[in-house]
Design a protein around this motif. Structure first.
Motif, short mmCIF file in Angstrom:
data_model
loop_
_atom_site.label_atom_id
_atom_site.label_comp_id
_atom_site.label_asym_id
_atom_site.label_seq_id
_atom_site.Cartn_x
_atom_site.Cartn_y
_atom_site.Cartn_z
N ALA A 187 0.85 -1.19 0.00
CA ALA A 187 0.00 0.00 0.00
C ALA A 187 0.89 1.24 0.00
CB ALA A 187 -0.91 -0.01 1.22
N ASP A 188 0.56 2.20 -0.85
CA ASP A 188 1.48 3.30 -1.05
C ASP A 188 0.76 4.64 -1.17
OD1 ASP A 188 3.69 4.85 -1.58
OD2 ASP A 188 4.40 3.59 -3.21
N VAL A 189 0.66 5.35 -0.08
CA VAL A 189 0.03 6.67 -0.05
C VAL A 189 0.83 7.64 -0.92
CG1 VAL A 189 -0.56 8.63 1.41
CG2 VAL A 189 -1.01 6.33 2.20
N ARG A 190 2.14 7.58 -0.81
CA ARG A 190 2.99 8.53 -1.55
C ARG A 190 2.79 8.38 -3.07
NH1 ARG A 190 4.09 13.22 -0.57
NH2 ARG A 190 4.35 13.74 -2.71
N ALA A 191 2.66 7.15 -3.56
CA ALA A 191 2.44 6.93 -5.00
C ALA A 191 1.11 7.54 -5.44
CB ALA A 191 2.48 5.44 -5.32
N CYS A 192 0.10 7.43 -4.61
CA CYS A 192 -1.20 8.02 -4.90
C CYS A 192 -1.08 9.55 -4.99
CB CYS A 192 -2.19 7.62 -3.81
SG CYS A 192 -3.83 8.38 -3.93
N ILE A 193 -0.43 10.14 -4.01
CA ILE A 193 -0.26 11.59 -3.97
C ILE A 193 0.57 12.05 -5.18
CG2 ILE A 193 0.78 13.50 -2.68
CD1 ILE A 193 0.03 11.88 -0.11
N ASN A 194 1.64 11.32 -5.49
CA ASN A 194 2.48 11.66 -6.65
C ASN A 194 1.68 11.64 -7.94
OD1 ASN A 194 4.75 12.02 -5.07
ND2 ASN A 194 5.57 9.99 -5.48
N GLN A 195 0.79 10.67 -8.08
CA GLN A 195 -0.04 10.57 -9.28
C GLN A 195 -0.89 11.84 -9.43
OE1 GLN A 195 -0.03 7.49 -10.98
NE2 GLN A 195 -1.34 8.23 -12.61
N VAL A 196 -1.47 12.31 -8.34
CA VAL A 196 -2.29 13.52 -8.39
C VAL A 196 -1.42 14.75 -8.64
CG1 VAL A 196 -3.82 15.02 -7.04
CG2 VAL A 196 -4.08 12.53 -6.92
N GLU A 202 -4.48 18.86 1.49
CA GLU A 202 -4.73 17.88 2.55
C GLU A 202 -5.88 16.93 2.19
OE1 GLU A 202 -3.99 15.61 5.64
OE2 GLU A 202 -2.75 17.32 5.10
N ALA A 203 -6.89 17.42 1.49
CA ALA A 203 -8.02 16.57 1.10
C ALA A 203 -7.57 15.43 0.18
CB ALA A 203 -9.09 17.41 0.41
N VAL A 204 -6.58 15.70 -0.66
CA VAL A 204 -6.03 14.65 -1.54
C VAL A 204 -5.30 13.62 -0.70
CG1 VAL A 204 -4.27 14.19 -3.30
CG2 VAL A 204 -5.89 16.09 -3.60
N ARG A 205 -4.52 14.08 0.25
CA ARG A 205 -3.80 13.15 1.12
C ARG A 205 -4.78 12.27 1.89
NH1 ARG A 205 1.45 14.99 1.27
NH2 ARG A 205 1.69 17.10 0.49
N ALA A 206 -5.85 12.86 2.38
CA ALA A 206 -6.85 12.10 3.12
C ALA A 206 -7.51 11.06 2.22
CB ALA A 206 -7.91 13.04 3.71
N ALA A 207 -7.83 11.44 0.99
CA ALA A 207 -8.45 10.48 0.06
C ALA A 207 -7.49 9.34 -0.26
CB ALA A 207 -8.87 11.21 -1.22
N CYS A 208 -6.22 9.65 -0.39
CA CYS A 208 -5.23 8.59 -0.67
C CYS A 208 -5.11 7.63 0.51
CB CYS A 208 -3.88 9.21 -1.01
SG CYS A 208 -3.83 9.94 -2.67
N TYR A 209 -5.20 8.13 1.73
CA TYR A 209 -5.18 7.24 2.89
C TYR A 209 -6.39 6.32 2.88
CZ TYR A 209 -1.12 9.19 5.23
OH TYR A 209 0.16 9.56 5.55
N VAL A 210 -7.52 6.84 2.45
CA VAL A 210 -8.73 6.01 2.34
C VAL A 210 -8.50 4.92 1.29
CG1 VAL A 210 -11.15 6.05 1.61
CG2 VAL A 210 -10.29 7.81 3.16
N GLY A 211 -7.82 5.29 0.20
CA GLY A 211 -7.50 4.32 -0.84
C GLY A 211 -6.60 3.21 -0.36
N VAL A 212 -5.65 3.55 0.49
CA VAL A 212 -4.75 2.53 1.06
C VAL A 212 -5.54 1.53 1.89
CG1 VAL A 212 -2.90 2.18 2.75
CG2 VAL A 212 -2.67 3.94 1.01
N ALA A 213 -6.58 2.01 2.55
CA ALA A 213 -7.41 1.13 3.38
C ALA A 213 -8.29 0.22 2.52
CB ALA A 213 -8.28 1.97 4.31
N GLY A 214 -8.31 0.46 1.20
CA GLY A 214 -9.05 -0.42 0.31
C GLY A 214 -10.41 0.11 -0.11
N ALA A 215 -10.78 1.29 0.32
CA ALA A 215 -12.07 1.87 -0.05
C ALA A 215 -11.90 2.68 -1.34
CB ALA A 215 -12.59 2.74 1.09
N GLN A 216 -11.88 1.97 -2.46
CA GLN A 216 -11.58 2.60 -3.75
C GLN A 216 -12.63 3.64 -4.16
OE1 GLN A 216 -8.62 1.94 -5.69
NE2 GLN A 216 -8.25 1.41 -3.57
#
Length: 94
Positions: free
Chosen positions: A34-43, A54-68
């Motif tokens: 699981a990679d929060v940083r990769a998600c943020i880098n993509q955005v 910060e809202a993007v970071r929060a959404a990426c953390y949700v993605g790491v938890a599996g809630a696509q």
């Protein structure tokens, strides 16, 4: 006879250490993907160098938890295009 006992103890210690090392690696392997940083880098690539809010970071953390779906909708609320949001949330969960 004493030397063989010492050797057997060393072998047992090495085997125990290897078992713990590989067992611990197996337990932590899913979390390492699981990679929060990769998600943020993509955005941030879409933002062309801008820092993700910060809202993007929060959404990426949700993605790491599996809630696509929640990850994608959270990124969409932050004005991220749908294609980038889907790609970013996908890499977050990997």
């Amino acid at each position: 006879m004493r030397t063989s006992t010492r050797t057997a103890s060393r072998i047992a210690s090495v085997l125990t250490g290897l078992t713990l090392a590989f067992g611990g690696a197996a337990l932590t392997a899913p979390a390492a993907h699981a990679d929060v940083r990769a998600c943020i880098n993509q955005v941030e690539r879409e933002l062309k160098g801008g820092e993700a809010p910060e809202a993007v970071r929060a959404a990426c953390y949700v993605g790491v938890a599996g809630a696509q779906d929640e990850c994608v909708s959270g990124l969409a609320e932050s004005s991220v295009t749908h294609g980038t949001a889907v790609a970013a949330c996908r890499v977050a969960a990997q």
